[in-house]
Scaffold this active site. Structure first.
Site, PDB file in Angstrom:
ATOM      1  N   GLU A 110       0.721  -1.318  -0.020  1.00 47.57           N
ATOM      2  CA  GLU A 110       0.051   0.000   0.008  1.00 47.57           C
ATOM      3  C   GLU A 110       0.987   1.434   0.093  1.00 47.57           C
ATOM      4  O   GLU A 110       0.678   2.046  -0.702  1.00 47.57           O
ATOM      5  CB  GLU A 110      -0.873  -0.087   1.400  1.00 47.57           C
ATOM      6  CG  GLU A 110      -1.895  -1.034   1.012  1.00 47.57           C
ATOM      7  CD  GLU A 110      -2.812  -1.405   2.425  1.00 47.57           C
ATOM      8  OE1 GLU A 110      -2.261  -1.437   3.272  1.00 47.57           O
ATOM      9  OE2 GLU A 110      -4.183  -1.363   2.311  1.00 47.57           O
ATOM     10  N   GLU A 130      -3.514  -9.955   3.290  1.00 44.20           N
ATOM     11  CA  GLU A 130      -4.217  -9.719   4.765  1.00 44.20           C
ATOM     12  C   GLU A 130      -5.201 -10.718   4.917  1.00 44.20           C
ATOM     13  O   GLU A 130      -5.633 -11.125   5.998  1.00 44.20           O
ATOM     14  CB  GLU A 130      -4.794  -8.329   4.778  1.00 44.20           C
ATOM     15  CG  GLU A 130      -3.843  -7.138   4.762  1.00 44.20           C
ATOM     16  CD  GLU A 130      -3.741  -6.511   3.463  1.00 44.20           C
ATOM     17  OE1 GLU A 130      -3.473  -7.434   2.416  1.00 44.20           O
ATOM     18  OE2 GLU A 130      -2.959  -5.447   3.435  1.00 44.20           O
TER      19      GLU A 130
HETATM   20  C1  3H9 Z   1      -1.203  -5.249   6.855  1.00 40.01           C
HETATM   21  O1  3H9 Z   1      -0.169  -5.023   6.240  1.00 40.01           O
HETATM   22  C2  3H9 Z   1      -2.486  -4.376   6.932  1.00 40.01           C
HETATM   23  C3  3H9 Z   1      -2.440  -3.382   6.072  1.00 40.01           C
HETATM   24  O2  3H9 Z   1      -3.530  -3.212   5.077  1.00 40.01           O
HETATM   25  C4  3H9 Z   1      -2.709  -2.162   6.878  1.00 40.01           C
HETATM   26  C5  3H9 Z   1      -3.746  -1.659   7.830  1.00 40.01           C
HETATM   27  C6  3H9 Z   1      -3.824  -0.365   8.223  1.00 40.01           C
HETATM   28  N1  3H9 Z   1       4.365  -7.623  11.604  1.00 40.01           N
HETATM   29  O3  3H9 Z   1       8.223 -15.052   8.850  1.00 40.01           O
HETATM   30  P1  3H9 Z   1       9.565 -14.964   9.336  1.00 40.01           P
HETATM   31  C7  3H9 Z   1       8.098 -11.334  12.605  1.00 40.01           C
HETATM   32  S1  3H9 Z   1      -1.353  -6.687   7.684  1.00 40.01           S
HETATM   33  C8  3H9 Z   1       5.076  -8.078  12.763  1.00 40.01           C
HETATM   34  O4  3H9 Z   1      10.204 -15.904  10.250  1.00 40.01           O
HETATM   35  P2  3H9 Z   1      10.938 -14.791   6.660  1.00 40.01           P
HETATM   36  C9  3H9 Z   1       7.758 -12.720  12.699  1.00 40.01           C
HETATM   37  O5  3H9 Z   1       6.888 -12.758  13.547  1.00 40.01           O
HETATM   38  C10 3H9 Z   1       0.440  -7.334   7.396  1.00 40.01           C
HETATM   39  N2  3H9 Z   1       5.987  -9.002  12.785  1.00 40.01           N
HETATM   40  O6  3H9 Z   1      10.612 -14.476   8.410  1.00 40.01           O
HETATM   41  C11 3H9 Z   1       9.175 -13.375  13.137  1.00 40.01           C
HETATM   42  O7  3H9 Z   1       9.344 -12.837  14.400  1.00 40.01           O
HETATM   43  P3  3H9 Z   1      10.086 -13.819  15.517  1.00 40.01           P
HETATM   44  C12 3H9 Z   1       0.516  -8.038   6.075  1.00 40.01           C
HETATM   45  C13 3H9 Z   1       6.250  -9.547  11.654  1.00 40.01           C
HETATM   46  O8  3H9 Z   1      12.002 -14.146   6.428  1.00 40.01           O
HETATM   47  C14 3H9 Z   1       9.904 -12.328  12.260  1.00 40.01           C
HETATM   48  O9  3H9 Z   1       9.417 -11.047  11.798  1.00 40.01           O
HETATM   49  N3  3H9 Z   1       1.641  -8.606   6.085  1.00 40.01           N
HETATM   50  C15 3H9 Z   1       5.637  -9.259  10.612  1.00 40.01           C
HETATM   51  O10 3H9 Z   1      10.732 -16.239   6.693  1.00 40.01           O
HETATM   52  C16 3H9 Z   1      10.472 -13.028  10.998  1.00 40.01           C
HETATM   53  O11 3H9 Z   1       9.479 -13.626  10.262  1.00 40.01           O
HETATM   54  C17 3H9 Z   1       1.916  -9.983   6.036  1.00 40.01           C
HETATM   55  O12 3H9 Z   1       1.009 -10.749   6.388  1.00 40.01           O
HETATM   56  C18 3H9 Z   1       4.567  -8.323  10.567  1.00 40.01           C
HETATM   57  N4  3H9 Z   1       4.053  -7.816   9.385  1.00 40.01           N
HETATM   58  O13 3H9 Z   1       9.413 -14.157   6.257  1.00 40.01           O
HETATM   59  C19 3H9 Z   1       3.178 -10.581   6.153  1.00 40.01           C
HETATM   60  N5  3H9 Z   1       5.808 -10.024   9.677  1.00 40.01           N
HETATM   61  O14 3H9 Z   1      11.466 -13.798  14.807  1.00 40.01           O
HETATM   62  C20 3H9 Z   1       3.602 -11.587   7.204  1.00 40.01           C
HETATM   63  C21 3H9 Z   1       7.021 -11.017  10.136  1.00 40.01           C
HETATM   64  O15 3H9 Z   1      10.325 -13.008  16.876  1.00 40.01           O
HETATM   65  N6  3H9 Z   1       4.819 -11.871   7.230  1.00 40.01           N
HETATM   66  N7  3H9 Z   1       6.893 -10.489  11.479  1.00 40.01           N
HETATM   67  O16 3H9 Z   1       9.544 -15.340  15.338  1.00 40.01           O
HETATM   68  C22 3H9 Z   1       5.433 -12.599   6.288  1.00 40.01           C
HETATM   69  O17 3H9 Z   1       4.644 -13.053   5.205  1.00 40.01           O
HETATM   70  C23 3H9 Z   1       6.875 -13.186   6.609  1.00 40.01           C
HETATM   71  O18 3H9 Z   1       6.985 -12.868   7.950  1.00 40.01           O
HETATM   72  C24 3H9 Z   1       7.891 -12.416   5.679  1.00 40.01           C
HETATM   73  C25 3H9 Z   1       9.395 -12.740   6.165  1.00 40.01           C
HETATM   74  C26 3H9 Z   1       7.691 -12.679   4.253  1.00 40.01           C
HETATM   75  C27 3H9 Z   1       7.800 -10.761   5.771  1.00 40.01           C
END
Ligand code: 3H9
Length: 708
Positions: A110, A130
């Site tokens: 976004e 999301e």
């Molecule tokens: C959104 O954006 C809503 C919008 O429309 C705006 C609204 C107003 N937040 O997965 P990993 C942490 S909703 C907080 O092992 P990778 C994760 O918990 C969001 N923490 O690494 C972990 O912590 P820990 C939309 C997050 O390299 C660490 O980072 N976005 C977030 O395999 C490493 O993560 C998503 O849904 C976050 N957003 O993969 C994306 N993301 O080490 C969700 C990660 O303490 N995330 N963490 O366990 C992913 O798909 C994967 O984490 C990503 C990295 C591809 C980013």
């Protein structure tokens, strides 16, 4: 300016760097930092154009998901989200180029779409994931994306939540250029190229929004698809509504519709459950007392003993991860059959478009069939997947002990047997553990990693890490009968059979649990897995049953008649040549007469009771397992059930579901069942205690994490 965002210059190009490891989420401080930078840039005559980039491996992973829980619990206020910041970026008088590496997901995409241009590395990915968290884009993603990518692509991305690779995003119009080589240098060069051009605002680009006539079938097809693929889930449908609003309303009004839907989704039980699952899948990898930096054994070569369905599937899993694997069986015919199965499974994957033929050819080369233990001395890991019998397993493990090199991991794929007893025949019980794959092994994501009493930390850390490489969710469990998943499954299935014996139809029990969200009803699952499997185990352990306690008998009687389920064409259901289940009135009549013989009164059973008896049976056993320490946390049980047993992700797993209902209510209902059905329903002491204290399983997990 915020510590999380830095502003620097490369002559006439302003560079805004977001630096919020690990994934540059839009945590408090990040939007404010970007906003300050834009203010500064607007005033700075020396800056002709701007590049916004993420520090480290990624652009922006999205909104900070941890903040959502704070919002829904009232700990933090809900502002207008990022909407006003994004308008400010879009209205910036200098062209803004978004430079994307790693991922631009959710709020990350976004932010990117509010820029005037987007460039990316070839390996970058963009997406609106999301819906996987039970929400929809909340910062105009559903409004800007169709303006860049067109309605069909935007609906697909917002409703399915799957990422899109850079090349495809370029074709779709989401990106403007792919950068080879250093991203920042390429983005700066691009910014200089376009610095004097009129910067296009995404919100004003309406030419891809289509007509009512064009869009109606797109939305209808998307709704039908979402209802089928995401049964009972609200967010995918809300995401489609939001994109539809982009096509029927002016931008600002579309944003208001999106905001309302986003808020409704955010406060739903489904979103809370899916966020629990997101963090849970990461939490299960963390093992107390086994630090993250524990040395692991490199697994470069592996072997599987037993070329049956499980052994063949496990060999495929290893080969798919690029690990060469020996596949051993005792006789040539079994080995040939096993290999033919592997080839058939791969051919199906090619047919379904999951793999390409060259990929499959490469993987097949990695699987080397063998009748002997020659070459076993060189492997780093052996997974035994022979017939489920202790004597045979012991024989295999004593052979492995003689042949395998020191340091090799000796794993058993047993689903029920005692790992310590298997380890006892080796001279190295510290190298022995269970790796319990789920059938079909090459498809199911769950891997229970069973810790024996002597298993070393290094071996556990290795297998936990390996599970990720294999594309599995590894969950560490203790060594009790059935481990975690199957131990809980037993009372779940028992209740489903009891319900049939008390007068519910087979179809009603399955339908009610399917409607609850289970991938399949328990009785249909039994038919798929083979009713004889449970029957054999029950016969083996009959001596452990307490006399006078009610036992489910109808399934065993079906087995005595040779009705083992799908493989014999009949079980709880009959099956046609396409293995389609057909309700069988004969089964209904037989169960009625058997129940009459034993004197089980027949009655109409409401749907609510079917759900409560089956699901609370899971919860009660789960609570015992937790208290006995065979699962580390309640969330581990949830992740097991979501990935191995078809529990609906939007209910968060059995333990989370119980928390959602309220443990007092669950406990009281279990007490009611205990009064009606006896001691099988004795409430687990942990459940009783938490219910009395007004606490939840999630509270308990938090308490354990704080103490660790
Ligand atoms: C959104 O954006 C809503 C919008 O429309 C705006 C609204 C107003 N937040 O997965 P990993 C942490 S909703 C907080 O092992 P990778 C994760 O918990 C969001 N923490 O690494 C972990 O912590 P820990 C939309 C997050 O390299 C660490 O980072 N976005 C977030 O395999 C490493 O993560 C998503 O849904 C976050 N957003 O993969 C994306 N993301 O080490 C969700 C990660 O303490 N995330 N963490 O366990 C992913 O798909 C994967 O984490 C990503 C990295 C591809 C980013």
């Amino acid at each position: 300016m915020s510590q999380l965002v830095q502003f620097t210059k490369d002559n006439d190009i302003g560079i805004v760097t977001i630096n919020n490891p690990p994934v540059n989420a839009l945590s408090p401080g990040v939007p404010e930092g970007i906003s300050d930078a834009i203010d500064q840039i607007a005033k700075d005559d020396g800056v002709k154009a701007v590049v916004i980039i993420g520090a480290g491996r990624t652009f922006i992973g999205g909104a900070d998901i941890k903040e959502f829980g704070k919002m829904t619990s009232g700990m933090t206020e809900r502002g207008d989200g990022l909407l006003s910041l994004l308008l400010k970026i879009e209205d910036c008088p200098k062209p803004v180029v978004m430079a994307i590496q790693g991922v631009a997901y959710g709020g990350g995409l976004e932010v990117a779409m509010a820029g005037h241009y987007r460039v990316a590395t070839r390996s970058a990915q963009v997406g609106q994931p999301e819906v996987k968290l039970g929400i929809i884009p909340g910062a105009a993603g559903s409004q800007r994306l169709p303006r860049l990518a067109g309605v069909a692509k935007a609906v697909e991305m917002c409703a399915e939540g799957n990422p899109v690779k850079a090349e495809e995003a370029l074709k779709a119009g989401i990106l403007d250029r792919l950068i080879e080589g250093d991203l920042l240098s390429g983005a700066i060069a691009f910014a200089r190229e376009i610095a004097s051009e009129r910067a296009p605002k995404t919100r004003e680009r309406n030419h891809k929004l289509g007509t009512l006539e064009q869009n109606t079938p797109i939305f209808a097809a998307a709704r039908e698809n979402a209802s089928k693929k995401h049964r009972n889930m609200t967010a995918p449908l809300a995401a489609i509504d939001a994109v539809e609003a982009a096509t029927t309303l002016p931008f600002e009004e579309g944003c208001q519709v999106e905001r309302k839907l986003f808020t409704e989704c955010l406060f739903s039980d489904q979103s809370k459950a899916l966020i629990h699952v997101f963090f849970g899948e990461r939490e299960v990898a963390k093992i107390p007392n086994i630090p993250k930096d524990t040395a692991v054994t490199p697994v470069n070569r592996a072997a599987v003993v037993g070329a049956g369905t499980m052994g063949g599937g496990i060999a495929m899993v290893l080969a798919n991860a690029g690990i060469p694997v020996l596949l051993k069986d005792a006789d040539q015919a079994a080995l040939d059959r096993g290999l033919a199965n592997v080839q058939k499974n791969y051919a199906n994957s090619v047919k379904r478009g999951r793999f390409t033929q060259p990929f499959v050819d490469e993987r097949l080369k990695l699987i080397k069939p063998t009748l002997s233990y020659d070459d076993f001395a060189h492997v780093d890991l052996v997974i035994e997947a022979v017939f489920e019998g202790m004597a045979l397993k012991k024989e295999v493990f004593s052979d492995l002990d003689c042949i395998c090199k020191p340091g090799a991991i000796l794993a058993s794929n047993t689903s029920t047997l005692n790992i310590d007893e298997i380890a006892s025949v080796t001279s190295r019980p510290e190298a022995v553990l269970g790796t319990h794959f789920f059938s079909p092994a090459n498809v199911m994501r769950l891997l229970e990693i069973v810790r024996g009493k002597a298993t070393s930390k290094q071996i556990i850390a290795t297998c936990m890490q390996l599970s990720k490489k294999l594309g599995k969710v590894g969950v560490l469990v203790g060594n009790c009968r059935g481990f975690v998943g199957n131990r809980m499954f037993h009372p779940y299935v028992r209740e489903s059979v009891f319900l049939v014996e008390e007068g519910a139809s087979v179809e009603a029990v399955d339908k009610v649990l399917y409607d609850f969200g289970m991938a399949m009803g328990p009785l249909a699952t039994g038919d798929l897995a083979g009713l004889d499997v449970g029957w054999r185990i029950r016969k083996e352990y009959r001596h452990l049953e307490k006399p006078g306690i009610r036992q489910a008998f109808a399934g065993d009687r079906l087995c005595e008649m040779g009705r083992y389920g799908q493989k014999t064409g009949a079980g709880w259901y009959r099956y046609d040549e396409n293995r389609r289940a057909i309700p069988d009135p004969e089964v209904a009549a037989m169960v009625r007469s058997w129940s009459a013989e034993i004197g089980i009164p027949q009655r109409q059973i409401p749907a609510e009771e079917i759900v409560d008896r089956c699901i609370y049976a899971l919860v009660n056993e789960g609570a015992r397992i937790l208290e006995e320490g065979y699962a580390l946390r309640a969330v581990d049980i949830d992740i097991i059930y979501l990935n191995g047993y078809g529990f609906p992700s939007y209910r968060g797993g059995p333990m989370w579901y119980a928390d959602t209902v309220g443990l007092r209510k669950v406990h009281d209902r279990i007490c009611e069942f205990q009064r009606q059905h006896g001691e099988l329903w004795e409430p687990a002491p942990l459940l009783k205690r938490l219910a009395a204290e007004g606490r939840t399983f999630a509270d308990l997990d938090k308490q354990k994490a704080a103490a660790a």
